[in-house]
Design a protein around this motif. Structure first.
Motif, PDB file in Angstrom:
ATOM      1  N   ASN A  68       0.863  -1.184   0.000  1.00 20.75           N
ATOM      2  CA  ASN A  68       0.000   0.000   0.000  1.00 20.75           C
ATOM      3  C   ASN A  68       0.902   1.237   0.000  1.00 20.75           C
ATOM      4  OD1 ASN A  68      -2.094   1.781   0.167  1.00 20.75           O
ATOM      5  ND2 ASN A  68      -2.638   1.307   2.283  1.00 20.75           N
ATOM      6  N   THR A  69       0.972   1.887  -1.131  1.00 15.74           N
ATOM      7  CA  THR A  69       1.827   3.069  -1.235  1.00 15.74           C
ATOM      8  C   THR A  69       0.986   4.336  -1.262  1.00 15.74           C
ATOM      9  OG1 THR A  69       3.523   4.184  -2.569  1.00 15.74           O
ATOM     10  CG2 THR A  69       1.926   2.851  -3.761  1.00 15.74           C
ATOM     11  N   HIS A  70       1.398   5.300  -0.465  1.00 17.49           N
ATOM     12  CA  HIS A  70       0.664   6.574  -0.378  1.00 17.49           C
ATOM     13  C   HIS A  70       1.276   7.593  -1.333  1.00 17.49           C
ATOM     14  CE1 HIS A  70      -0.675   4.535   3.249  1.00 17.49           C
ATOM     15  NE2 HIS A  70      -1.702   5.363   3.278  1.00 17.49           N
ATOM     16  N   ARG A  71       1.315   7.226  -2.594  1.00 23.04           N
ATOM     17  CA  ARG A  71       1.840   8.114  -3.626  1.00 23.04           C
ATOM     18  C   ARG A  71       0.693   8.555  -4.524  1.00 23.04           C
ATOM     19  NH1 ARG A  71       7.750   8.398  -3.576  1.00 23.04           N
ATOM     20  NH2 ARG A  71       8.322   6.974  -1.909  1.00 23.04           N
ATOM     21  N   PHE A  72       0.795   9.747  -5.025  1.00 20.86           N
ATOM     22  CA  PHE A  72      -0.206  10.250  -5.958  1.00 20.86           C
ATOM     23  C   PHE A  72       0.250   9.919  -7.375  1.00 20.86           C
ATOM     24  CE2 PHE A  72      -0.582  13.437  -2.392  1.00 20.86           C
ATOM     25  CZ  PHE A  72      -1.758  12.904  -1.882  1.00 20.86           C
ATOM     26  N   SER A  73      -0.617   9.275  -8.139  1.00 20.25           N
ATOM     27  CA  SER A  73      -0.238   8.846  -9.492  1.00 20.25           C
ATOM     28  C   SER A  73      -1.003   9.631 -10.548  1.00 20.25           C
ATOM     29  CB  SER A  73      -0.492   7.348  -9.654  1.00 20.25           C
ATOM     30  OG  SER A  73      -1.855   7.044  -9.431  1.00 20.25           O
ATOM     31  N   TRP A  74      -0.384   9.713 -11.739  1.00 22.26           N
ATOM     32  CA  TRP A  74      -0.929  10.526 -12.828  1.00 22.26           C
ATOM     33  C   TRP A  74      -0.961   9.731 -14.133  1.00 22.26           C
ATOM     34  CZ3 TRP A  74      -2.212  15.893 -12.787  1.00 22.26           C
ATOM     35  CH2 TRP A  74      -2.120  16.493 -11.521  1.00 22.26           C
ATOM     36  N   ASN A  75      -1.871  10.122 -15.000  1.00 23.10           N
ATOM     37  CA  ASN A  75      -1.933   9.578 -16.353  1.00 23.10           C
ATOM     38  C   ASN A  75      -1.001  10.371 -17.262  1.00 23.10           C
ATOM     39  OD1 ASN A  75      -4.109   7.617 -15.887  1.00 23.10           O
ATOM     40  ND2 ASN A  75      -5.402   9.440 -15.608  1.00 23.10           N
ATOM     41  N   ALA A  76      -0.658   9.789 -18.395  1.00 23.84           N
ATOM     42  CA  ALA A  76       0.256  10.446 -19.332  1.00 23.84           C
ATOM     43  C   ALA A  76      -0.347  11.726 -19.906  1.00 23.84           C
ATOM     44  CB  ALA A  76       0.613   9.486 -20.468  1.00 23.84           C
ATOM     45  N   ASP A  77      -1.681  11.829 -19.882  1.00 22.34           N
ATOM     46  CA  ASP A  77      -2.316  13.030 -20.438  1.00 22.34           C
ATOM     47  C   ASP A  77      -2.408  14.175 -19.434  1.00 22.34           C
ATOM     48  OD1 ASP A  77      -4.250  12.181 -18.700  1.00 22.34           O
ATOM     49  OD2 ASP A  77      -5.829  11.901 -20.200  1.00 22.34           O
ATOM     50  N   GLY A  78      -1.757  14.010 -18.243  1.00 23.35           N
ATOM     51  CA  GLY A  78      -1.730  15.084 -17.261  1.00 23.35           C
ATOM     52  C   GLY A  78      -2.913  15.119 -16.334  1.00 23.35           C
ATOM     53  N   THR A  79      -3.662  14.032 -16.253  1.00 21.86           N
ATOM     54  CA  THR A  79      -4.800  13.964 -15.334  1.00 21.86           C
ATOM     55  C   THR A  79      -4.452  13.037 -14.166  1.00 21.86           C
ATOM     56  OG1 THR A  79      -5.778  12.151 -16.613  1.00 21.86           O
ATOM     57  CG2 THR A  79      -6.489  14.398 -17.137  1.00 21.86           C
ATOM     58  N   PRO A  80      -4.911  13.384 -12.958  1.00 20.70           N
ATOM     59  CA  PRO A  80      -4.586  12.552 -11.799  1.00 20.70           C
ATOM     60  C   PRO A  80      -5.371  11.235 -11.821  1.00 20.70           C
ATOM     61  CG  PRO A  80      -6.066  14.309 -11.159  1.00 20.70           C
ATOM     62  CD  PRO A  80      -5.708  14.578 -12.584  1.00 20.70           C
ATOM     63  N   GLN A  81      -4.730  10.192 -11.308  1.00 21.69           N
ATOM     64  CA  GLN A  81      -5.373   8.879 -11.298  1.00 21.69           C
ATOM     65  C   GLN A  81      -6.125   8.598 -10.009  1.00 21.69           C
ATOM     66  OE1 GLN A  81      -2.187   6.082 -12.033  1.00 21.69           O
ATOM     67  NE2 GLN A  81      -2.733   5.892 -14.201  1.00 21.69           N
ATOM     68  N   ASN A  82      -5.554   9.014  -8.889  1.00 18.02           N
ATOM     69  CA  ASN A  82      -6.098   8.507  -7.624  1.00 18.02           C
ATOM     70  C   ASN A  82      -6.409   9.588  -6.587  1.00 18.02           C
ATOM     71  OD1 ASN A  82      -3.388   9.087  -7.180  1.00 18.02           O
ATOM     72  ND2 ASN A  82      -3.101   7.405  -5.717  1.00 18.02           N
ATOM     73  N   TYR A  83      -6.498  10.858  -7.019  1.00 12.83           N
ATOM     74  CA  TYR A  83      -6.892  11.889  -6.052  1.00 12.83           C
ATOM     75  C   TYR A  83      -7.372  13.143  -6.780  1.00 12.83           C
ATOM     76  CZ  TYR A  83      -2.790  14.922  -6.693  1.00 12.83           C
ATOM     77  OH  TYR A  83      -1.850  15.793  -7.184  1.00 12.83           O
ATOM     78  N   ASP A  84      -8.011  14.002  -6.025  1.00  9.62           N
ATOM     79  CA  ASP A  84      -8.513  15.269  -6.541  1.00  9.62           C
ATOM     80  C   ASP A  84      -7.478  16.343  -6.216  1.00  9.62           C
ATOM     81  OD1 ASP A  84      -9.804  17.656  -7.085  1.00  9.62           O
ATOM     82  OD2 ASP A  84     -11.576  17.244  -5.870  1.00  9.62           O
ATOM     83  N   VAL A  85      -6.899  16.949  -7.245  1.00 14.99           N
ATOM     84  CA  VAL A  85      -5.831  17.933  -7.024  1.00 14.99           C
ATOM     85  C   VAL A  85      -6.310  19.134  -6.212  1.00 14.99           C
ATOM     86  CG1 VAL A  85      -4.548  17.287  -9.090  1.00 14.99           C
ATOM     87  CG2 VAL A  85      -6.293  19.065  -9.251  1.00 14.99           C
ATOM     88  N   PHE A  86      -7.626  19.407  -6.202  1.00 13.73           N
ATOM     89  CA  PHE A  86      -8.158  20.539  -5.460  1.00 13.73           C
ATOM     90  C   PHE A  86      -8.536  20.167  -4.032  1.00 13.73           C
ATOM     91  CE2 PHE A  86      -9.027  21.486  -9.945  1.00 13.73           C
ATOM     92  CZ  PHE A  86      -8.344  22.686 -10.054  1.00 13.73           C
TER      93      PHE A  86
END
Length: 385
Positions: free
Chosen positions: A137-155
């Motif tokens: 279980n890693t507490h890292r924020f991941s992103w898609n190649a198109d610049g959109t977040p995968q697993n959290y809301d940036v706001f």
């Protein structure tokens, strides 16, 4: 249920040449996961490899357990492009699918533990999953190649303590029932259970940077497990501990080694104080056998290449613990034991890496009082118990 494991090893490796046989803390890389597998609930562990040198090593080194076997895999199925699943299928056919649970272990996951292996097996045997695998279980924020977040809301960036994180495969252990494997031909399928492991097990060895990180992690894990008990056993290497490391040869082979008589007296006094003496050496020397017979050291083990695995076996046989052991070693093949036992000693002329990791650096050099000094230290230490 018959629980069988496969550890697939390839002879060639482009990232780190000879990776599987390369010494990590003085032991071949694959021996770390193999040893954990031996002391797990697995019934049989197969090293499946195209490397005949590894097959020979397995047959000679692990004679003390019936769990470990070695099988040759097809060279065409051991290339860079061959999948692990293809190796698993070839292996299953070689043993005529003689298993109820098939467990896949990987040498590059050197942080794998017997506890994690057992947990994966329990997911199937007790909790009735069709397959299982280890994750982190890693507490890292991941992103898609198109610049959109995968697993959290940036706001609404969550705090770590409020963030569930991501579950990521760490490649350590997989298991499947025979029925699921026959149907899917894959390491996991159908109803799959997850076993979480610590975040530091996420590092797999694909580069020398990974190698150095994992070596430090293993060293730290061994040392953190130390607890100081009364010393019941003193375990000694021979060359560079009993002797100064020099060997005299004639045309017929090994001719002479020099031993310090005062060391022998120290060991005799130590045994009179209820500390058993154990000798463990990678060499298979008649001269050493003769000297240990003279010293009446019954626990003499010659030709032991994987000292850490054999010492675990010895500890289990004697119903004791690593914490009740002291160890004297001088070179890299002693490193794992130096890091693991309750108290470890290095002669003054030991290699630098051993001196850096030993608990106590002796003032005397080997074959000139180092063992005697350690014996006297142990007797004083044991007085408090």
């Amino acid at each position: 249920m018959k629980k069988t494991a496969i550890i697939p090893l390839r002879k060639d490796s482009k990232g780190i040449p000879g990776k599987n046989k390369k010494k990590m803390l003085g032991r071949p890389l694959f021996s770390w996961v193999l040893t954990e597998a031996i002391f797990s609930d697995l019934d049989t562990i197969y090293i499946f490899t195209d490397d005949k040198e590894i097959v020979s090593f397995i047959e000679k080194e692990y004679h003390w357990t019936l769990k470990v076997k070695a099988l040759l895999r097809n060279a065409a199925n051991a290339t860079d492009t061959a999948s692990t699943e293809s190796a698993m299928l070839e292996f299953a056919e070689q043993i005529d699918y003689d298993f109820d649970i098939l467990c896949l272990l990987q040498a590059t996951s050197a942080m794998t533990t017997a506890t994690a292996i057992n947990a994966v097996l329990d997911k199937i045997e007790i909790e009735k999953y069709d397959s299982a695998l280890t994750v982190v279980n890693t507490h890292r924020f991941s992103w898609n190649a198109d610049g959109t977040p995968q697993n959290y809301d940036v706001f609404n960036r969550p705090r770590r303590q409020d963030f569930e994180g991501l579950l990521i495969e760490n490649g350590a252990a997989y298991a499947t029932t025979k029925a699921a494997f026959v149907h899917s031909k894959n390491r996991v399928s159908a109803k799959t259970g997850l076993v979480q492991m610590p975040e530091n097990t996420l590092v797999e060895i694909d580069s020398m940077t990974d190698w150095k990180i994992v070596e430090e992690l293993l060293t730290s894990r061994l040392k953190k497990a130390k607890k100081h008990h009364r010393i019941d056993y003193l375990v000694l290497d021979v060359d560079g501990v009993f002797t100064n490391g020099q060997v005299f040869y004639s045309a017929e082979g090994e001719l002479a080694k020099a031993f310090d008589m005062r060391d022998g007296m120290g060991l005799e006094i130590l045994r009179q104080n209820q500390v058993e003496v154990v000798v463990m050496t990678s060499e298979n020397s008649p001269l050493v056998a003769q000297r240990m017979k003279k010293l009446q050291i019954e626990n003499t083990f010659l030709g032991v290449k994987d000292k850490y695995a054999f010492l675990q076996h010895f500890v289990k046989e004697k119903n004791t613990s690593f914490n009740a052991l002291a160890y004297i070693g001088d070179d890299v093949n002693d490193l794992a034991n130096i890091c693991a036992v309750g108290w470890s000693f290095a002669p003054a002329n030991a290699t630098e890496i051993v001196k850096q990791n030993a608990d106590y650096l002796l003032t005397k050099v080997s074959a000139a009082g180092a063992i005697r000094e350690a014996c006297e230290w142990i007797m004083k230490y044991n007085e408090r118990y």
